[in-house]
Design a protein around this motif. Structure first.
Motif, mmCIF file in Angstrom:
data_model
loop_
_atom_site.group_PDB
_atom_site.id
_atom_site.type_symbol
_atom_site.label_atom_id
_atom_site.label_comp_id
_atom_site.label_asym_id
_atom_site.label_seq_id
_atom_site.Cartn_x
_atom_site.Cartn_y
_atom_site.Cartn_z
ATOM 1 N N ARG A 1 43.301 49.329 27.415
ATOM 2 C CA ARG A 1 43.465 50.346 28.527
ATOM 3 C C ARG A 1 42.043 51.121 28.493
ATOM 4 O O ARG A 1 41.398 51.302 29.448
ATOM 5 C CB ARG A 1 44.468 51.097 27.966
ATOM 6 N N GLN A 2 41.696 51.372 27.014
ATOM 7 C CA GLN A 2 40.276 52.124 27.140
ATOM 8 C C GLN A 2 39.247 51.177 27.645
ATOM 9 O O GLN A 2 38.278 51.791 28.254
ATOM 10 C CB GLN A 2 39.973 52.495 25.612
ATOM 11 N N MET A 3 39.199 49.851 27.187
ATOM 12 C CA MET A 3 38.076 49.163 28.108
ATOM 13 C C MET A 3 38.231 49.076 29.441
ATOM 14 O O MET A 3 37.198 48.925 30.178
ATOM 15 C CB MET A 3 38.400 47.796 27.342
ATOM 16 N N ALA A 4 39.450 48.881 29.977
ATOM 17 C CA ALA A 4 39.845 48.862 31.530
ATOM 18 C C ALA A 4 39.005 50.554 32.170
ATOM 19 O O ALA A 4 38.392 50.132 33.208
ATOM 20 C CB ALA A 4 41.169 48.848 31.936
ATOM 21 N N GLU A 5 39.504 51.368 31.556
ATOM 22 C CA GLU A 5 39.009 52.877 31.867
ATOM 23 C C GLU A 5 37.313 52.749 31.945
ATOM 24 O O GLU A 5 36.766 53.523 32.834
ATOM 25 C CB GLU A 5 39.386 53.941 31.161
ATOM 26 N N LEU A 6 36.882 52.301 31.006
ATOM 27 C CA LEU A 6 35.377 52.193 30.709
ATOM 28 C C LEU A 6 34.809 51.403 31.984
ATOM 29 O O LEU A 6 33.780 51.888 32.258
ATOM 30 C CB LEU A 6 35.146 51.643 29.480
ATOM 31 N N GLY A 7 35.462 50.237 32.100
ATOM 32 C CA GLY A 7 34.948 49.483 33.182
ATOM 33 C C GLY A 7 35.049 50.185 34.658
ATOM 34 O O GLY A 7 34.092 50.119 35.405
ATOM 35 N N LYS A 8 36.055 50.947 35.016
ATOM 36 C CA LYS A 8 36.283 51.682 35.962
ATOM 37 C C LYS A 8 34.942 52.885 36.336
ATOM 38 O O LYS A 8 34.405 52.897 37.276
ATOM 39 C CB LYS A 8 37.325 52.438 36.151
ATOM 40 N N THR A 9 34.755 53.388 34.976
ATOM 41 C CA THR A 9 33.800 54.402 35.077
ATOM 42 C C THR A 9 32.376 53.793 35.343
ATOM 43 O O THR A 9 31.475 54.151 36.068
ATOM 44 C CB THR A 9 33.483 55.241 33.667
ATOM 45 N N LEU A 10 32.162 52.691 34.539
ATOM 46 C CA LEU A 10 30.821 52.052 34.914
ATOM 47 C C LEU A 10 30.599 51.638 36.165
ATOM 48 O O LEU A 10 29.442 52.002 36.653
ATOM 49 C CB LEU A 10 30.475 50.956 33.704
ATOM 50 N N ARG A 11 31.598 50.921 36.759
ATOM 51 C CA ARG A 11 31.534 50.457 38.188
ATOM 52 C C ARG A 11 31.127 51.654 39.094
ATOM 53 O O ARG A 11 30.561 51.427 40.220
ATOM 54 C CB ARG A 11 32.601 49.735 38.496
ATOM 55 N N ALA A 12 31.980 53.043 38.895
ATOM 56 C CA ALA A 12 31.641 53.893 39.772
ATOM 57 C C ALA A 12 30.361 54.605 39.834
ATOM 58 O O ALA A 12 29.720 55.051 40.569
ATOM 59 C CB ALA A 12 32.440 55.038 39.407
ATOM 60 N N LYS A 13 29.577 54.249 38.582
ATOM 61 C CA LYS A 13 28.094 54.623 38.321
ATOM 62 C C LYS A 13 27.071 53.769 38.802
ATOM 63 O O LYS A 13 25.904 53.933 38.759
ATOM 64 C CB LYS A 13 27.848 55.232 37.072
ATOM 65 N N MET A 14 27.513 52.382 38.918
ATOM 66 C CA MET A 14 26.866 51.466 39.078
ATOM 67 C C MET A 14 25.830 51.373 40.293
ATOM 68 O O MET A 14 26.403 51.659 41.378
ATOM 69 C CB MET A 14 27.471 49.998 39.145
ATOM 70 N N PRO A 15 24.355 51.447 40.181
ATOM 71 C CA PRO A 15 23.473 51.308 41.298
ATOM 72 C C PRO A 15 23.654 49.961 42.168
ATOM 73 O O PRO A 15 24.041 49.050 41.599
ATOM 74 C CB PRO A 15 22.103 51.904 40.997
ATOM 75 N N LYS A 16 22.964 50.009 43.301
ATOM 76 C CA LYS A 16 23.089 48.600 43.937
ATOM 77 C C LYS A 16 22.114 47.859 43.452
ATOM 78 O O LYS A 16 20.809 48.494 42.835
ATOM 79 C CB LYS A 16 22.714 48.988 45.479
#
Length: 248
Positions: A231-246
């Motif tokens: 669960r924590q890994m999935a949440e981390l992925g969402k956070t990182l993708r939201a911050k990901m630049p083009k």
């Protein structure tokens, strides 16, 4: 984004993490297939005990199977050193051996010592290396597909061109991370977020690892610990993708 845009502190922080953790985090960005971006098992660390290597690729092609048409063996090394000397960033020398299969070592003591003296932090070749006993005290990470005792007709053919090593295309300036587990590329635009991701990913892994190390484990207790880590890994992925630049 260019290599010069990354501060030295970012590279120093990336050196704190092993390459598998970096690969785990890169998967969370979903920016490339999970089987892409890292070198395959042909590329092995010559000195597995050394800490992670992090630097920017300076590339070259190499051959040693036939006498050079002009000049002498080791031709091209002077020009390569001139280019390396102009770049103050930490550099990883990346060679594609054009001989198939390799017939002689890409590097030995002199070349490794030369590269380190001019600011390089490691070397990768799709070919082989030699003088491993002499290179080891340099604490200069080297990655090869094997070891060979002779240098043959050493020739550095082209400089700063795309090269294919361990199944991966490496371009000049690519950010590389390598240790005893292998070598991966890191998109420069994601470098700082990878650091954040590594911290979070290790914390998530610790949930299940701490449970297992505490003793008195049961299958019933393992499942929720593993689920919480996921669960924590999935949440981390969402956070990182939201911050990901083009990505460029």
């Amino acid at each position: 984004m260019t290599p010069a845009d990354l501060s030295p502190s970012v590279l120093e922080q990336l050196r704190k993490f092993d390459t598998p953790t970096v690969c785990n985090v890169l998967e969370l960005f979903e920016c490339r297939p999970r089987t892409a971006g890292y070198m395959d098992a042909r590329i092995q660390a010559c000195y597995p005990a050394l800490p992670p290597m992090v630097g920017f690729a300076t590339t070259a092609t190499f051959r040693a199977g036939a006498p050079p048409r002009g000049g002498d063996t080791y031709m091209g090394l002077g020009n390569q050193v001139e280019l390396i000397a102009k770049n103050a960033l930490p550099k990883v020398v990346v060679f594609q051996d054009l001989d198939d299969p390799p017939v002689a070592a890409t590097f030995g003591e002199i070349m490794a010592t030369t590269y380190k003296a001019f600011g390089c932090v490691g070397l990768i070749t799709s070919g082989s290396g030699r003088d491993l006993d002499q290179v080891e005290p340099l604490k200069f990470p080297c990655f090869t597909s094997g070891t060979m005792c002779s240098h043959g007709y050493t020739q550095i053919v082209e400089l700063e061109v795309p090269v294919r090593v361990g199944g991966v295309w490496v371009n000049p300036g690519d950010l590389l991370h390598g240790d005893r587990n292998g070598v991966t590329t890191i998109p420069i635009e994601l470098a700082e977020l990878v650091i954040e991701g590594c911290v979070g990913f290790m914390a998530a892994e610790a949930v299940v690892l701490n449970y297992l190390r505490a003793g008195k484990v049961t299958a019933a207790g393992y499942v929720p610990a593993r689920d919480e880590a996921k669960r924590q890994m999935a949440e981390l992925g969402k956070t990182l993708r939201a911050k990901m630049p083009k990505l460029g």
